[in-house]
Design a protein around this motif. Structure first.
Motif, short mmCIF file in Angstrom:
data_model
loop_
_atom_site.label_atom_id
_atom_site.label_comp_id
_atom_site.label_asym_id
_atom_site.label_seq_id
_atom_site.Cartn_x
_atom_site.Cartn_y
_atom_site.Cartn_z
N GLU A 30 11.12 0.12 9.86
CA GLU A 30 11.59 -1.02 9.06
C GLU A 30 10.45 -1.49 8.16
N LEU A 31 10.77 -1.74 6.90
CA LEU A 31 9.83 -2.33 5.96
C LEU A 31 10.22 -3.79 5.75
N VAL A 32 9.24 -4.66 5.81
CA VAL A 32 9.50 -6.08 5.59
C VAL A 32 8.62 -6.56 4.46
N PRO A 33 9.05 -7.59 3.75
CA PRO A 33 8.22 -8.14 2.67
C PRO A 33 6.93 -8.71 3.24
N SER B 4 0.83 -1.19 0.00
CA SER B 4 0.00 0.00 0.00
C SER B 4 0.87 1.25 0.00
N GLY B 5 0.57 2.21 0.86
CA GLY B 5 1.33 3.45 0.90
C GLY B 5 2.45 3.45 1.92
N PRO C 180 5.55 2.23 1.99
CA PRO C 180 6.89 2.63 1.56
C PRO C 180 7.03 4.14 1.31
N GLU C 181 5.92 4.83 1.19
CA GLU C 181 5.97 6.28 0.98
C GLU C 181 6.26 7.03 2.27
N VAL C 182 5.95 6.44 3.41
CA VAL C 182 6.14 7.15 4.69
C VAL C 182 7.14 6.48 5.62
N ILE C 183 7.46 5.23 5.37
CA ILE C 183 8.44 4.54 6.21
C ILE C 183 9.74 4.43 5.43
N ILE C 184 10.77 5.03 5.98
CA ILE C 184 12.09 5.01 5.35
C ILE C 184 12.97 4.11 6.20
#
Length: 86
Positions: A29-32, A16-17, A19-23
């Motif tokens: 942390e972004l995880v698959p 969703s969105g 990756p636009e707000v989490i760096i």
């Protein structure tokens, strides 16, 4: 946005969105999606590193204020809007 404004260290799926707000490395942390091991690693990383949690929390709050304004600014905008309805 609520988590950012609350100053949370965030771990979320890269959907969703998000990756636009989490760096990653800045405010969270972004995880698959649907992958348990990267999620476990991200949780452990934050549990084990108090300084990183503090940095992510500080940066989340800063980003929220830059993107959506402070709580005080938003309250004033709402008040002005409600006054205009009278």
């Amino acid at each position: 946005c609520e988590a950012l404004a609350s100053g949370c260290a965030i771990i979320t799926s890269a959907v969703s969105g998000h990756p636009e707000v989490i760096i990653p490395g800045y405010n969270g942390e972004l995880v698959p999606p649907r992958e348990v091991d990267p999620l476990k690693e991200a949780i452990k990383k934050l549990i084990d590193n108090k300084n990183l949690r503090f940095l992510y929390r500080k940066n989340s709050r800063t980003m929220a204020e830059q993107k959506i304004g402070s709580h005080k600014q938003n309250a004033q905008k709402l008040l002005d809007l409600l006054k205009g309805l009278q």
